[in-house]
Design a protein around this motif. Structure first.
Motif, PDB file in Angstrom:
ATOM      1  N   UNK A  66      11.801 -20.902   6.841  1.00  0.00           N
ATOM      2  CA  UNK A  66      11.782 -21.265   8.262  1.00  0.00           C
ATOM      3  C   UNK A  66      10.567 -20.694   8.997  1.00  0.00           C
ATOM      4  N   UNK A  67       9.765 -19.876   8.323  1.00  0.00           N
ATOM      5  CA  UNK A  67       8.573 -19.298   8.946  1.00  0.00           C
ATOM      6  C   UNK A  67       7.473 -20.354   8.968  1.00  0.00           C
ATOM      7  N   UNK A  68       6.881 -20.601  10.140  1.00  0.00           N
ATOM      8  CA  UNK A  68       5.823 -21.613  10.202  1.00  0.00           C
ATOM      9  C   UNK A  68       4.593 -21.170   9.397  1.00  0.00           C
ATOM     10  N   UNK A  69       4.164 -22.027   8.501  1.00  0.00           N
ATOM     11  CA  UNK A  69       2.973 -21.760   7.698  1.00  0.00           C
ATOM     12  C   UNK A  69       2.084 -22.995   7.720  1.00  0.00           C
ATOM     13  N   UNK A  70       0.824 -22.790   7.405  1.00  0.00           N
ATOM     14  CA  UNK A  70      -0.100 -23.927   7.292  1.00  0.00           C
ATOM     15  C   UNK A  70      -0.531 -24.153   5.851  1.00  0.00           C
ATOM     16  N   UNK A  71      -0.149 -23.236   4.969  1.00  0.00           N
ATOM     17  CA  UNK A  71      -0.475 -23.369   3.542  1.00  0.00           C
ATOM     18  C   UNK A  71       0.588 -22.619   2.738  1.00  0.00           C
ATOM     19  N   UNK A  72       1.026 -23.168   1.601  1.00  0.00           N
ATOM     20  CA  UNK A  72       2.051 -22.513   0.786  1.00  0.00           C
ATOM     21  C   UNK A  72       1.663 -21.096   0.348  1.00  0.00           C
ATOM     22  N   UNK A  73       0.386 -20.818   0.253  1.00  0.00           N
ATOM     23  CA  UNK A  73      -0.058 -19.482  -0.161  1.00  0.00           C
ATOM     24  C   UNK A  73       0.364 -18.422   0.851  1.00  0.00           C
ATOM     25  N   UNK A  74       0.537 -18.795   2.102  1.00  0.00           N
ATOM     26  CA  UNK A  74       0.957 -17.834   3.118  1.00  0.00           C
ATOM     27  C   UNK A  74       2.369 -17.325   2.826  1.00  0.00           C
ATOM     28  N   UNK A  75       3.258 -18.227   2.450  1.00  0.00           N
ATOM     29  CA  UNK A  75       4.623 -17.820   2.105  1.00  0.00           C
ATOM     30  C   UNK A  75       4.607 -16.965   0.837  1.00  0.00           C
ATOM     31  N   UNK A  76       3.774 -17.342  -0.128  1.00  0.00           N
ATOM     32  CA  UNK A  76       3.672 -16.563  -1.358  1.00  0.00           C
ATOM     33  C   UNK A  76       3.142 -15.166  -1.065  1.00  0.00           C
ATOM     34  N   UNK A  77       2.173 -15.059  -0.168  1.00  0.00           N
ATOM     35  CA  UNK A  77       1.620 -13.745   0.180  1.00  0.00           C
ATOM     36  C   UNK A  77       2.690 -12.864   0.828  1.00  0.00           C
ATOM     37  N   UNK A  78       3.549 -13.454   1.657  1.00  0.00           N
ATOM     38  CA  UNK A  78       4.650 -12.692   2.252  1.00  0.00           C
ATOM     39  C   UNK A  78       5.623 -12.213   1.179  1.00  0.00           C
ATOM     40  N   UNK A  79       5.931 -13.069   0.216  1.00  0.00           N
ATOM     41  CA  UNK A  79       6.808 -12.670  -0.894  1.00  0.00           C
ATOM     42  C   UNK A  79       6.157 -11.562  -1.722  1.00  0.00           C
ATOM     43  N   UNK A  80       4.843 -11.668  -1.944  1.00  0.00           N
ATOM     44  CA  UNK A  80       4.131 -10.630  -2.691  1.00  0.00           C
ATOM     45  C   UNK A  80       4.192  -9.299  -1.948  1.00  0.00           C
ATOM     46  N   UNK A  81       4.012  -9.338  -0.617  1.00  0.00           N
ATOM     47  CA  UNK A  81       4.099  -8.124   0.191  1.00  0.00           C
ATOM     48  C   UNK A  81       5.498  -7.518   0.086  1.00  0.00           C
ATOM     49  N   UNK A  82       6.510  -8.349   0.204  1.00  0.00           N
ATOM     50  CA  UNK A  82       7.887  -7.872   0.077  1.00  0.00           C
ATOM     51  C   UNK A  82       8.114  -7.220  -1.283  1.00  0.00           C
ATOM     52  N   UNK A  83       7.631  -7.847  -2.328  1.00  0.00           N
ATOM     53  CA  UNK A  83       7.799  -7.323  -3.675  1.00  0.00           C
ATOM     54  C   UNK A  83       7.123  -5.966  -3.824  1.00  0.00           C
ATOM     55  N   UNK A  84       5.926  -5.833  -3.289  1.00  0.00           N
ATOM     56  CA  UNK A  84       5.210  -4.555  -3.366  1.00  0.00           C
ATOM     57  C   UNK A  84       5.954  -3.468  -2.585  1.00  0.00           C
ATOM     58  N   UNK A  85       6.412  -3.805  -1.383  1.00  0.00           N
ATOM     59  CA  UNK A  85       7.165  -2.825  -0.589  1.00  0.00           C
ATOM     60  C   UNK A  85       8.443  -2.417  -1.306  1.00  0.00           C
ATOM     61  N   UNK A  86       9.072  -3.367  -1.969  1.00  0.00           N
ATOM     62  CA  UNK A  86      10.331  -3.094  -2.665  1.00  0.00           C
ATOM     63  C   UNK A  86      10.139  -2.215  -3.892  1.00  0.00           C
ATOM     64  N   UNK A  87       9.083  -2.452  -4.642  1.00  0.00           N
ATOM     65  CA  UNK A  87       8.916  -1.786  -5.932  1.00  0.00           C
ATOM     66  C   UNK A  87       7.958  -0.600  -5.926  1.00  0.00           C
ATOM     67  N   UNK A  88       7.113  -0.500  -4.919  1.00  0.00           N
ATOM     68  CA  UNK A  88       6.089   0.540  -4.950  1.00  0.00           C
ATOM     69  C   UNK A  88       6.238   1.555  -3.822  1.00  0.00           C
ATOM     70  N   UNK A  89       7.345   1.484  -3.087  1.00  0.00           N
ATOM     71  CA  UNK A  89       7.609   2.451  -2.024  1.00  0.00           C
ATOM     72  C   UNK A  89       9.071   2.856  -2.077  1.00  0.00           C
ATOM     73  N   UNK A  90       9.426   3.824  -1.263  1.00  0.00           N
ATOM     74  CA  UNK A  90      10.835   4.227  -1.151  1.00  0.00           C
ATOM     75  C   UNK A  90      11.511   3.500   0.004  1.00  0.00           C
ATOM     76  N   UNK A  91      10.827   2.558   0.628  1.00  0.00           N
ATOM     77  CA  UNK A  91      11.320   1.864   1.816  1.00  0.00           C
ATOM     78  C   UNK A  91      12.680   1.187   1.605  1.00  0.00           C
ATOM     79  N   UNK A  92      12.969   0.572   0.440  1.00  0.00           N
ATOM     80  CA  UNK A  92      14.280  -0.068   0.299  1.00  0.00           C
ATOM     81  C   UNK A  92      15.470   0.865   0.489  1.00  0.00           C
ATOM     82  N   UNK A  93      15.282   2.165   0.413  1.00  0.00           N
ATOM     83  CA  UNK A  93      16.379   3.100   0.561  1.00  0.00           C
ATOM     84  C   UNK A  93      16.620   3.582   1.988  1.00  0.00           C
TER      85      UNK A  93
END
Length: 112
Positions: A66-93
């Motif tokens: 539902x996030x407005x994007x102009x290119x599919x890579x933008x959504x992928x970049x957001x997913x990549x950021x989420x993945x990095x935050x989830x796996x490379x930080x303690x933020x999920x806790x």
């Protein structure tokens, strides 16, 4: 009161030509979870912890379709950021109280 987030792990797969395909849900933890080759250029940024908490909370609770994007890579970049935050930080806790404090801190420093 906000519900606690459910963490889903998504791993990208490459097709025979090396093109990334749709994310696939997985139960197992895998350190090379995005199929990132060593020769892909990367950047390193310093981010306030509160900003990271706010971004992670938002990414976990947002339907990226539902996030407005102009290119599919933008959504992928957001997913990549989420993945990095989830796996490379303690933020999920973090707790809901820590999320609330981080939101207040970030909102306090808004310059616009």
């Amino acid at each position: 009161m906000k519900k606690p987030f459910t963490v889903y792990r998504f791993f990208l797969q490459r097709d025979d030509l090396g093109v990334l395909t749709e994310p696939v849900a997985s139960d197992h933890d895998e350190r090379h979870y995005v199929g990132m080759a060593d020769d892909i250029p990367t950047v390193t940024i310093k981010l306030w912890r509160s900003d990271a908490v706010v971004l992670f909370d938002w990414l976990m609770s947002t339907d990226l379709d539902s996030v407005p994007i102009t290119h599919p890579a933008q959504k992928q970049a957001l997913m990549d950021l989420l993945t990095r935050l989830e796996h490379e930080t303690e933020i999920p806790g973090v707790t809901q109280e820590q999320i609330d404090m981080a939101q207040a801190e970030v909102a306090r420093d808004m310059a616009w």
